[in-house]
Design an enzyme around this catalytic site. Structure first.
Site, PDB file in Angstrom:
ATOM      1  N   GLN A 202       0.824  -1.198   0.000  1.00  0.00           N
ATOM      2  CA  GLN A 202       0.000   0.000   0.000  1.00  0.00           C
ATOM      3  C   GLN A 202       0.868   1.261   0.000  1.00  0.00           C
ATOM      4  O   GLN A 202       0.572   2.234  -0.695  1.00  0.00           O
ATOM      5  CB  GLN A 202      -0.934   0.008   1.212  1.00  0.00           C
ATOM      6  CG  GLN A 202      -1.907   1.179   1.251  1.00  0.00           C
ATOM      7  CD  GLN A 202      -2.892   1.151   0.101  1.00  0.00           C
ATOM      8  OE1 GLN A 202      -3.225   0.089  -0.425  1.00  0.00           O
ATOM      9  NE2 GLN A 202      -3.362   2.318  -0.303  1.00  0.00           N
ATOM     10  N   ALA A 223      -5.518   5.618  -0.387  1.00  0.00           N
ATOM     11  CA  ALA A 223      -5.439   5.691   1.073  1.00  0.00           C
ATOM     12  C   ALA A 223      -4.000   5.581   1.541  1.00  0.00           C
ATOM     13  O   ALA A 223      -3.217   4.798   0.993  1.00  0.00           O
ATOM     14  CB  ALA A 223      -6.256   4.568   1.694  1.00  0.00           C
ATOM     15  N   HIS A 230      -7.972  -2.246   1.489  1.00  0.00           N
ATOM     16  CA  HIS A 230      -7.309  -3.407   0.892  1.00  0.00           C
ATOM     17  C   HIS A 230      -6.437  -4.139   1.908  1.00  0.00           C
ATOM     18  O   HIS A 230      -6.185  -5.338   1.767  1.00  0.00           O
ATOM     19  CB  HIS A 230      -6.488  -2.975  -0.315  1.00  0.00           C
ATOM     20  CG  HIS A 230      -7.320  -2.670  -1.521  1.00  0.00           C
ATOM     21  ND1 HIS A 230      -7.919  -3.645  -2.280  1.00  0.00           N
ATOM     22  CD2 HIS A 230      -7.681  -1.483  -2.082  1.00  0.00           C
ATOM     23  CE1 HIS A 230      -8.605  -3.086  -3.266  1.00  0.00           C
ATOM     24  NE2 HIS A 230      -8.472  -1.773  -3.156  1.00  0.00           N
ATOM     25  N   ASP A 237     -11.220  -4.810  -5.905  1.00  0.00           N
ATOM     26  CA  ASP A 237     -11.401  -3.923  -7.055  1.00  0.00           C
ATOM     27  C   ASP A 237     -11.759  -4.785  -8.245  1.00  0.00           C
ATOM     28  O   ASP A 237     -11.057  -5.774  -8.550  1.00  0.00           O
ATOM     29  CB  ASP A 237     -10.126  -3.135  -7.344  1.00  0.00           C
ATOM     30  CG  ASP A 237      -9.873  -2.034  -6.327  1.00  0.00           C
ATOM     31  OD1 ASP A 237     -10.793  -1.748  -5.526  1.00  0.00           O
ATOM     32  OD2 ASP A 237      -8.772  -1.468  -6.338  1.00  0.00           O
ATOM     33  N   GLU A 274     -15.734   5.577  -6.810  1.00  0.00           N
ATOM     34  CA  GLU A 274     -15.003   4.455  -7.387  1.00  0.00           C
ATOM     35  C   GLU A 274     -15.983   3.324  -7.689  1.00  0.00           C
ATOM     36  O   GLU A 274     -16.316   2.528  -6.801  1.00  0.00           O
ATOM     37  CB  GLU A 274     -13.910   3.961  -6.435  1.00  0.00           C
ATOM     38  CG  GLU A 274     -12.779   4.958  -6.216  1.00  0.00           C
ATOM     39  CD  GLU A 274     -11.631   4.369  -5.410  1.00  0.00           C
ATOM     40  OE1 GLU A 274     -11.722   3.186  -5.008  1.00  0.00           O
ATOM     41  OE2 GLU A 274     -10.642   5.086  -5.186  1.00  0.00           O
ATOM     42  N   HIS A 277     -14.720  -0.380  -6.645  1.00  0.00           N
ATOM     43  CA  HIS A 277     -14.247  -0.787  -5.313  1.00  0.00           C
ATOM     44  C   HIS A 277     -15.409  -1.284  -4.460  1.00  0.00           C
ATOM     45  O   HIS A 277     -16.321  -0.532  -4.117  1.00  0.00           O
ATOM     46  CB  HIS A 277     -13.573   0.404  -4.625  1.00  0.00           C
ATOM     47  CG  HIS A 277     -12.986   0.064  -3.286  1.00  0.00           C
ATOM     48  ND1 HIS A 277     -11.623  -0.067  -3.073  1.00  0.00           N
ATOM     49  CD2 HIS A 277     -13.554  -0.164  -2.076  1.00  0.00           C
ATOM     50  CE1 HIS A 277     -11.402  -0.354  -1.801  1.00  0.00           C
ATOM     51  NE2 HIS A 277     -12.562  -0.425  -1.178  1.00  0.00           N
TER      52      HIS A 277
END
Length: 307
Positions: A202, A223, A230, A237, A274, A277
């Site tokens: 990430q 993020a 995630h 996704d 999004e 997501h």
């Protein structure tokens, strides 16, 4: 007489210290806890044959020994053998479930009803007995710009699994398979583009995007480490065309998923729309949010789960 515990946001309840399963959840609204009719009746000692539902008038009648209580969806009038009284909450229908205000129903059948603030629980018990001990508060994982994952967080389920080449919490193995099977059955092609990410992964994604777009634009779409869904293993996704996204928005709830960052809710979620997501929260909560018209996990937790 029984003692019982219901916690808003949970699909479980406790009767006489034994955990029981519901096919939906209890919730709190305007300071009142609402419980699915059948399970509230069970908690009060009412058996199946004494739960009478009239779909035409949307009226429920509960019978217990020499007591009889009649309630109607949308009406605050409680009809008792002793006469009618007005409650400060009205029964509701959400989806195919009827919910009754716990306090008014349980109190009529002779129970004491208390709210346990620390554990976010409604306690139902005979006045001559000790209060039942509730479990710890319901934990619904909320990860956003304000709330980060605990430093000791571990991905839920027994282990990571792989689906379509991507890792996820093992909790998603059956829900993801069912989602993709249902989509394929209706001619909708779906492809996964991201699943579980480690903190290092990430951080790398965030740094790479920031170097390309700048920090301000990046924070509206990516993020920071510790604040990404995630990292929970519960987010996916999904790539597809307009038809695929429309199908997912309309049907993913049936498999326990929600569109996590819907359009028009940017000020609540903190992220841009999004359509790809999705977050797994389980069928009971996903179905409740769908039928109640709750768009974001933040709104569900703040207004209906007592948190």
């Amino acid at each position: 007489m029984n003692n019982a515990v219901f916690q808003p946001g949970s699909d479980k309840y406790i009767v006489n210290n034994q955990e029981q399963q519901m096919d939906t959840i209890s919730f709190i609204e305007d300071g009142r806890v609402f419980v699915p009719i059948r399970y509230l009746a069970y908690a009060c000692g009412v058996t199946d044959e004494n739960i009478l539902w009239d779909p035409a008038s949307q009226t429920v009648q509960l019978l217990l020994a020499d007591k009889q209580l009649t309630l109607q969806v949308g009406s605050n009038q409680l009809i008792r053998q002793e006469g009618m009284i007005e409650a400060d909450a009205t029964p509701q229908i959400i989806g195919a479930r009827t919910y009754l205000p716990a306090r008014w129903v349980a109190a009529y059948f002779g129970y004491t009803v208390d709210w346990d603030t620390a554990n976010k629980a409604v306690l139902i018990y005979p006045s001559e007995q000790l209060k039942p001990r509730p479990p710890l508060p319901v934990k619904i994982i909320l990860v956003n710009k304000q709330f980060r994952l605990p430093t000791d967080y571990r991905v839920g389920g027994d282990s990571l699994i792989h689906f379509k080449g991507y890792p996820f919490s093992s909790l998603l193995q059956e829900p993801l398979q069912n989602l993709f099977t249902a989509a394929a059955g209706q001619g909708v092609s779906l492809t996964i583009t991201s699943g579980y990410r480690t903190a290092a992964e990430q951080q790398a994604i965030f740094n790479n995007r920031a170097s390309q777009l700048g920090l301000k634009m990046t924070t509206s779409t990516v993020a920071p480490v510790g604040h990404s869904e995630h990292q929970t293993g519960l987010a996916v996704d999904i790539a597809g065309n307009g038809k695929a996204y429309a199908w997912l928005a309309a049907n993913s709830w049936q498999h326990g998923f929600i569109l996590r960052y819907p359009e028009g809710k940017e000020t609540i979620t903190g992220y841009s729309f999004e359509p790809w997501h999705f977050r797994y929260i389980g069928l009971p909560i996903a179905a409740f949010m769908h039928h109640k018209g709750i768009a974001t996990l933040e709104e569900f937790i703040y207004y209906y789960a007592g948190s």
